[in-house]
Design an enzyme around this catalytic site. Sequence first.
Site, PDB file in Angstrom:
ATOM      1  CG  ASP A  12      45.918  43.401  38.560  1.00 41.90           C
ATOM      2  OD1 ASP A  12      44.795  43.010  38.203  1.00 41.90           O
ATOM      3  OD2 ASP A  12      46.944  43.265  37.879  1.00 41.90           O
ATOM      4  CG  HIS A  40      37.239  43.526  38.598  1.00 45.89           C
ATOM      5  ND1 HIS A  40      38.184  44.496  38.680  1.00 45.89           N
ATOM      6  CD2 HIS A  40      36.344  43.955  37.695  1.00 45.89           C
ATOM      7  CE1 HIS A  40      37.881  45.465  37.846  1.00 45.89           C
ATOM      8  NE2 HIS A  40      36.771  45.159  37.225  1.00 45.89           N
ATOM      9  N   GLY A 304      46.791  33.895  35.211  1.00 48.34           N
ATOM     10  CA  GLY A 304      47.484  33.143  36.259  1.00 48.34           C
ATOM     11  C   GLY A 304      48.984  33.445  36.294  1.00 48.34           C
TER      12      GLY A 304
HETATM   13  P1  GDP Z   1      41.086  44.905  40.466  1.00 51.11           P
HETATM   14  O1  GDP Z   1      41.242  44.428  39.080  1.00 51.11           O
HETATM   15  O2  GDP Z   1      41.550  46.319  40.663  1.00 51.11           O
HETATM   16  O3  GDP Z   1      39.726  44.662  41.018  1.00 51.11           O
HETATM   17  O4  GDP Z   1      42.076  44.052  41.365  1.00 51.11           O
HETATM   18  P2  GDP Z   1      42.259  42.445  41.411  1.00 51.11           P
HETATM   19  O5  GDP Z   1      41.014  41.801  41.768  1.00 51.11           O
HETATM   20  O6  GDP Z   1      42.968  41.984  40.201  1.00 51.11           O
HETATM   21  O7  GDP Z   1      43.358  42.350  42.570  1.00 51.11           O
HETATM   22  C1  GDP Z   1      43.131  42.676  43.853  1.00 51.11           C
HETATM   23  C2  GDP Z   1      43.295  41.440  44.725  1.00 51.11           C
HETATM   24  O8  GDP Z   1      43.458  41.859  46.054  1.00 51.11           O
HETATM   25  C3  GDP Z   1      42.097  40.536  44.725  1.00 51.11           C
HETATM   26  O9  GDP Z   1      42.515  39.209  44.842  1.00 51.11           O
HETATM   27  C4  GDP Z   1      41.311  40.970  45.970  1.00 51.11           C
HETATM   28  O10 GDP Z   1      40.532  39.948  46.547  1.00 51.11           O
HETATM   29  C5  GDP Z   1      42.416  41.347  46.877  1.00 51.11           C
HETATM   30  N1  GDP Z   1      42.125  42.436  47.819  1.00 51.11           N
HETATM   31  C6  GDP Z   1      41.413  43.572  47.630  1.00 51.11           C
HETATM   32  N2  GDP Z   1      41.492  44.354  48.724  1.00 51.11           N
HETATM   33  C7  GDP Z   1      42.269  43.687  49.616  1.00 51.11           C
HETATM   34  C8  GDP Z   1      42.758  43.987  50.918  1.00 51.11           C
HETATM   35  O11 GDP Z   1      42.513  45.047  51.478  1.00 51.11           O
HETATM   36  N3  GDP Z   1      43.572  43.051  51.489  1.00 51.11           N
HETATM   37  C9  GDP Z   1      43.923  41.879  50.893  1.00 51.11           C
HETATM   38  N4  GDP Z   1      44.716  41.042  51.543  1.00 51.11           N
HETATM   39  N5  GDP Z   1      43.490  41.576  49.659  1.00 51.11           N
HETATM   40  C10 GDP Z   1      42.686  42.474  49.041  1.00 51.11           C
END
Ligand code: GDP
Length: 431
Positions: A12, A40, A304
């Site tokens: 995440d 993601h 969730g």
């Molecule tokens: P992943 O599994 O590594 O892709 O990560 P996730 O998608 O589970 O969690 C990352 C969350 O952070 C997602 O809801 C993204 O939309 C959000 N996100 C990613 N980069 C940024 C950022 O720079 N700022 C903010 N506020 N949210 C971000």
Amino acid sequence: MVTAIVGANWGDEGKGKITDMLGEEADIIVRFQGGSNAGHTIINNYGRFSLHLLPSGVFYDHTTCVIGNGVALNIPYLIKEIDTIVKEGVPKPHILVSDRAQILMPYHILFDSYEEERLGKNSFGSTKSGIAPFYSDKFAKIGWQINEFFQDDEAIKEKIARIAEIKDVLLVNLYHSDPIDQEALFNQIVDWREQVKPYIGNVSLYLDKAIKEGKTILLEGQLGTMKDPDHGIYPMVTSSSPLAAYGAIGAGIPPYEIKQVVTVSKAYSSAVGAGAFVSELFGDEAEELRRRGGDGGEYGATTGRPRRVGWYDCVASKYGCRLQGTTDVAFTVLDVLGYLDEIPVCVGYDIDGEVTTEFPVTHLLEKAKPVFKTLPGWKCEIRGIKNYEELPENCRKYIEFIEEQIGYPITMVSNGPARTDIIYRKSALSR
Ligand code: GDP
């Protein structure tokens, strides 16, 4: 050229956003491990999507998205995800599934749920997607490579009977449940093979050709170093390796072709599932960070459920980056910290009175107490900023302090969830 996009921490970290962003310049995007157990979240011009199995490159018309042999392929999930994005107006993606990918079977999901239930308070906090039973079977050599679904029906029925012989002992005696319905399972296989047939191909051959033609290939990891079965917080880990090195195996390419490793690390910590989490926050402070975190709070994309949150952990991240073989760190979700007057950063672990900056084995990790250094906050919104020098001074100091502690170059700073929320930066640590 092949670039791996992987996580430094517990998952995440924002790998999906970085993959989606780098996908603009890529030809092929490959998932090389894991399954539909983690998600993601991607926000782009088509909307907000939670992907579990499809690589984050599915939103571009010019990319081919590959499910590598290392993935736990949940066929109904794959078909559902394709249908969902197409319904939302995304052009039908080009998808190639390795003929050596193994299939997540209905009984894997059952075994995962039954076992978590049996373990009660000692459970792993599994998402109950069947991942651990799937990988156990793969290495016990009773898994199903997708190509086996296309052999003659008698051979399939024979294999079902062979597997049921083992599984039924546990289902009936340990879990007090029903044995496998062999006929239903056979019909399921027949149904699934028709659905997945159009996507299957020889992935390693395809990638070999693409590499020779100079194509840009991204390998997209799931979870992060802390969840690696060997190098992570065993046994509270996942069942396949999220390390860039495994990208070579899970995609079927030579290891020396991975030229760049972009390790994604979030500006604070979050974790799902059980296990030691040294810089974890509790109470109101945790609640506030959780609520403000990510793009809509730190809640699991698959379940969730609230994620555990904590301050940035330099010890874990330095180790996480080292094991990934990091060439670039993408430092994400920095915008979220703009509300804080001061920001503690974990710079060491106190284990029985001795402070270390090296990440320990699990039984010592469980005793570790965080050693914090507190940095001043910047108290403003940083979204929309495009140049590094325009970031507030305290924000730059936060980034540079962490870079020095972890010892790997932060070359990208993500200051918002959108594709365009990115600041590229030159680092003295770049090689
Ligand atoms: P992943 O599994 O590594 O892709 O990560 P996730 O998608 O589970 O969690 C990352 C969350 O952070 C997602 O809801 C993204 O939309 C959000 N996100 C990613 N980069 C940024 C950022 O720079 N700022 C903010 N506020 N949210 C971000």
